[in-house]
Design an enzyme around this catalytic site. Structure first.
Site, mmCIF file in Angstrom:
data_model
loop_
_atom_site.group_PDB
_atom_site.id
_atom_site.type_symbol
_atom_site.label_atom_id
_atom_site.label_comp_id
_atom_site.label_asym_id
_atom_site.label_seq_id
_atom_site.Cartn_x
_atom_site.Cartn_y
_atom_site.Cartn_z
ATOM 1 C CD GLU A 223 36.170 41.672 48.779
ATOM 2 O OE1 GLU A 223 37.303 41.174 48.772
ATOM 3 O OE2 GLU A 223 35.445 41.680 49.803
ATOM 4 C CG ASP A 224 37.024 37.741 47.764
ATOM 5 O OD1 ASP A 224 36.237 38.662 48.049
ATOM 6 O OD2 ASP A 224 37.320 36.841 48.576
ATOM 7 C CE LYS B 214 28.066 34.589 45.970
ATOM 8 N NZ LYS B 214 27.893 33.562 47.042
ATOM 9 C CE LYS C 23 43.718 34.550 56.423
ATOM 10 N NZ LYS C 23 42.527 34.783 57.164
ATOM 11 C CG PHE D 262 29.837 29.288 49.153
ATOM 12 C CD1 PHE D 262 29.616 30.455 49.873
ATOM 13 C CD2 PHE D 262 31.045 28.629 49.321
ATOM 14 C CE1 PHE D 262 30.578 30.944 50.751
ATOM 15 C CE2 PHE D 262 32.012 29.102 50.194
ATOM 16 C CZ PHE D 262 31.780 30.272 50.911
ATOM 17 C CB VAL D 263 32.361 30.669 43.778
ATOM 18 C CG1 VAL D 263 31.252 30.448 42.767
ATOM 19 C CG2 VAL D 263 32.357 32.102 44.282
ATOM 20 C CG ASP E 280 37.540 31.502 52.863
ATOM 21 O OD1 ASP E 280 37.098 32.578 52.400
ATOM 22 O OD2 ASP E 280 37.299 31.119 54.018
ATOM 23 C CG ASP F 219 27.367 37.257 49.093
ATOM 24 O OD1 ASP F 219 26.553 36.931 48.226
ATOM 25 O OD2 ASP F 219 27.409 36.706 50.212
ATOM 26 N NE ARG G 133 41.698 32.419 52.585
ATOM 27 C CZ ARG G 133 40.647 33.224 52.736
ATOM 28 N NH1 ARG G 133 40.127 33.848 51.702
ATOM 29 N NH2 ARG G 133 40.107 33.414 53.920
HETATM 30 P P1 IMP Z 1 29.529 40.710 51.517
HETATM 31 O O1 IMP Z 1 29.965 41.610 52.618
HETATM 32 O O2 IMP Z 1 28.302 39.912 51.852
HETATM 33 O O3 IMP Z 1 29.411 41.382 50.165
HETATM 34 O O4 IMP Z 1 30.571 39.539 51.428
HETATM 35 C C1 IMP Z 1 31.811 39.697 51.029
HETATM 36 C C2 IMP Z 1 32.670 38.569 51.544
HETATM 37 O O5 IMP Z 1 31.957 37.356 51.784
HETATM 38 C C3 IMP Z 1 33.683 38.257 50.482
HETATM 39 O O6 IMP Z 1 34.824 39.043 50.645
HETATM 40 C C4 IMP Z 1 33.940 36.807 50.720
HETATM 41 O O7 IMP Z 1 34.977 36.691 51.667
HETATM 42 C C5 IMP Z 1 32.686 36.257 51.320
HETATM 43 N N1 IMP Z 1 31.895 35.520 50.296
HETATM 44 C C6 IMP Z 1 30.718 35.889 49.759
HETATM 45 N N2 IMP Z 1 30.287 34.998 48.853
HETATM 46 C C7 IMP Z 1 31.240 34.041 48.809
HETATM 47 C C8 IMP Z 1 31.397 32.835 48.037
HETATM 48 O O8 IMP Z 1 30.576 32.451 47.188
HETATM 49 N N3 IMP Z 1 32.523 32.115 48.287
HETATM 50 C C9 IMP Z 1 33.464 32.481 49.179
HETATM 51 N N4 IMP Z 1 33.368 33.603 49.914
HETATM 52 C C10 IMP Z 1 32.264 34.375 49.726
HETATM 53 MG MG MG Z 2 36.353 36.051 52.693
#
Ligand code: IMP
Ligand code: MG
Length: 172
Positions: free
Chosen positions: A97-98, A129, A41, A150-151, A157, A101, A163
């Protein structure tokens, strides 16, 4: 529990940057039509603000994946909760994407979509990040590169909360 949130990017800063990104996308895909795909979301807030500022025809679709775990860390296992409603074959597609990470979510989705033969496939993310990356992911554009914090807010969220904050913050 009392939670203290400090501001990392104000609403003004975020929306100024989104305007720049919208302008760049409208320019890049000028003369065509673009399908924006939001990852539910977290990306919804960014996607709506981005798309409202675009000047080319835009369609949108959504996908939902979840990684097991609900806190600040994910396990790396992904589950496809909701696929796209429509095919993407032959279309210019940008995944929205938000935050990028570890890269696991976006690399999973890139692999899934690449098999469906879009005309082009790119990724735009509001936040990046890079220090946390485990899987390499190629971005077209990111709004802000941030440190390993962590944002929350603007769609992001912490255990499904925050959110709807209109800015991007950090839980102290
Ligand atoms: P990845 O698969 O590790 O790249 O993570 C992606 C997902 O992890 C994002 O779509 C977020 O939902 C969540 N996420 C990663 N870092 C943060 C953060 O700092 N705050 C909130 N959600 C995060
Ligand atoms: Mg998420």
């Amino acid at each position: 529990m009392e939670v203290k949130i400090s501001t990392l990017f104000t609403q003004d800063e975020v929306e100024k940057r989104i305007q720049e990104m919208a302008d760049a996308l409208s320019e890049k895909y000028k003369g065509g039509e673009l399908k924006l795909i939001g990852i539910l979301k977290g990306s919804v807030f960014f996607l709506t603000e981005l798309s409202k500022r675009m000047t080319i025809p835009v369609t949108m679709d959504f996908i939902s994946v979840s990684s097991y775990g609900n806190g600040t860390h994910s396990s790396g296992m992904l589950l496809l909760n909701k696929d796209l409603d429509d095919p993407i074959e032959g279309q210019d597609v940008v995944i929205v994407e938000d935050i990028l990470d570890t890269g696991r979510t976006l690399s999973y989705i890139m692999d899934l979509f690449a098999k469906r033969k879009p005309k082009s496939l790119e990724i735009v993310t509001l936040l990046d990040k890079p220090s946390r990356r485990l899987v390499e992911v190629k971005l077209l554009m990111s709004g802000f590169v941030i440190e390993d914090k962590f944002v929350i807010g603007y769609g992001l969220d912490y255990a499904q909360n925050y959110r709807n904050l209109p800015y991007i913050g950090v839980i102290e």
